[in-house]
Structure formats: structure tokens, C-alpha cells
Design an enzyme around this catalytic site. Structure first.
Site, PDB file in Angstrom:
ATOM      1  CG  ASP A 122      -1.986  -1.058   1.189  1.00 24.82           C
ATOM      2  OD1 ASP A 122      -2.350  -1.482   0.076  1.00 24.82           O
ATOM      3  OD2 ASP A 122      -2.470  -1.450   2.258  1.00 24.82           O
ATOM      4  CG  ASP A 140      -6.700  -1.367  -1.335  1.00 23.92           C
ATOM      5  OD1 ASP A 140      -7.005  -2.566  -1.443  1.00 23.92           O
ATOM      6  OD2 ASP A 140      -5.755  -0.958  -0.631  1.00 23.92           O
TER       7      ASP A 140
END
Length: 164
Positions: A122, A140
Site C-alpha cells: 500500500d 483498493d
């Protein structure tokens, strides 16, 4: 019938592949920055920055565990959910199938990371006046957009069904 099926399958596969590749290329770019500079801490503006975080949980860092048994169980659950999404793509006959494909493309991007790196990369950090959202990635974004679109589609379908 077979020609239509193959055309539809090709388009569906293409959508999932494009989303998967967008996610992979963004993560490979971040990893190349890490390799060249030793860290990833890029200030874009006061709202968005790139900061590398390895996420061993599910979406937005939820359910992060150090225990490999739990990690593997969650990974197997994600694989099963992806298979259910594939089934839903096949059974859906309208625009909802495209929303499921968007979710699937993002999910496969994160699943690849879970299997290859044992964590999901991330790096997108959004903040507003010192308050930070969860750090997330391109996959995401697609998963979230697909789910939001599915919710709106269901609300519209529910409204149409009740008007009849």
C-alpha cells in the site's frame, strides 16, 4: 452463440487484466523508487502523498496478524471470495457484471501481492488537515469503486422493482 460467448469472455478478461496491470505497474513503480532511494516518502501536496506500507491484513490494513496460519486462512478465504465473484460475473446479465469485474481485477492485484510478497503493498496516503485515511493502493481503489457502483445499482434496481 459460441462466438458471442468468446467475445464476451475476451472483453471480461481484458477488463480484469487491465485493472490488474494498472495495479501491478503502480506497485512496481513504487518498488523501483524503494530500490533506488531506500525508502518511499514522496510528498505530492498537502492532501496526497506516497508512503510505502506492507499490509498483511485485508482491505485498508484490517485484520492484520503476525500468525501465518491466520494469514493463510484469510488468503484462502479471499481466493474463495474471488471464485464467488467469478460466479456472480457469469450469472449477472447487466452492468452489474462489469462492477464485479472491477472488484475482481483489484482483488486479484492484491491477491498476487499476498501470495508473492506475503503482504500487500500500500502506498497512497490521503490526508486532510492532519487527519489521515488508511493507506491504500490502486487495487483498493478499483475494489471500492466496484462495491460503491454495485450498491448504487442495487438501490436503483430496488427502486424500479418497487415502482412496478
Amino acid at each position: 452463440m459460441n462466438k458471442l460467448f468468446f467475445k464476451k469472455t475476451f472483453i471480461y478478461f481484458g477488463i480484469v487484466l487491465i485493472i490488474f496491470l494498472l495495479d501491478r505497474f503502480s506497485k512496481l513503480y513504487i518498488l523501483s523508487i524503494l530500490e533506488n532511494s531506500g525508502n518511499v516518502d514522496i510528498y505530492i501536496n498537502s492532501y496526497i502523498n506516497f508512503i510505502l506500507v506492507w499490509n498483511s491484513g485485508i482491505g485498508f490494513g484490517l485484520l492484520s496478524f503476525d500468525d501465518s496460519v491466520i494469514y493463510n486462512a484469510i488468503t484462502i478465504l479471499i481466493i474463495l471470495i474471488n471464485l464467488i465473484i467469478v460466479y456472480l460475473v457469469i450469472k449477472s446479465k447487466d452492468i452489474q457484471s462489469y462492477f464485479f469485474l472491477i472488484i475482481l481485477g483489484g482483488s486479484l492485484g492484491n491477491l498476487f501481492d499476498r501470495i508473492y510478497y506475503s503482504a500487500v503493498l500500500d502506498f497512497i496516503d490521503i490526508s486532510f488537515k492532519g487527519y489521515h485515511w488508511f493507506i491504500f493502493n490502486v487495487a483498493d481503489i478499483f475494489i471500492s469503486v466496484g462495491i460503491i457502483c454495485l450498491i448504487f445499482a442495487e438501490l436503483l434496481n430496488y427502486k424500479k422493482r418497487n415502482e412496478i
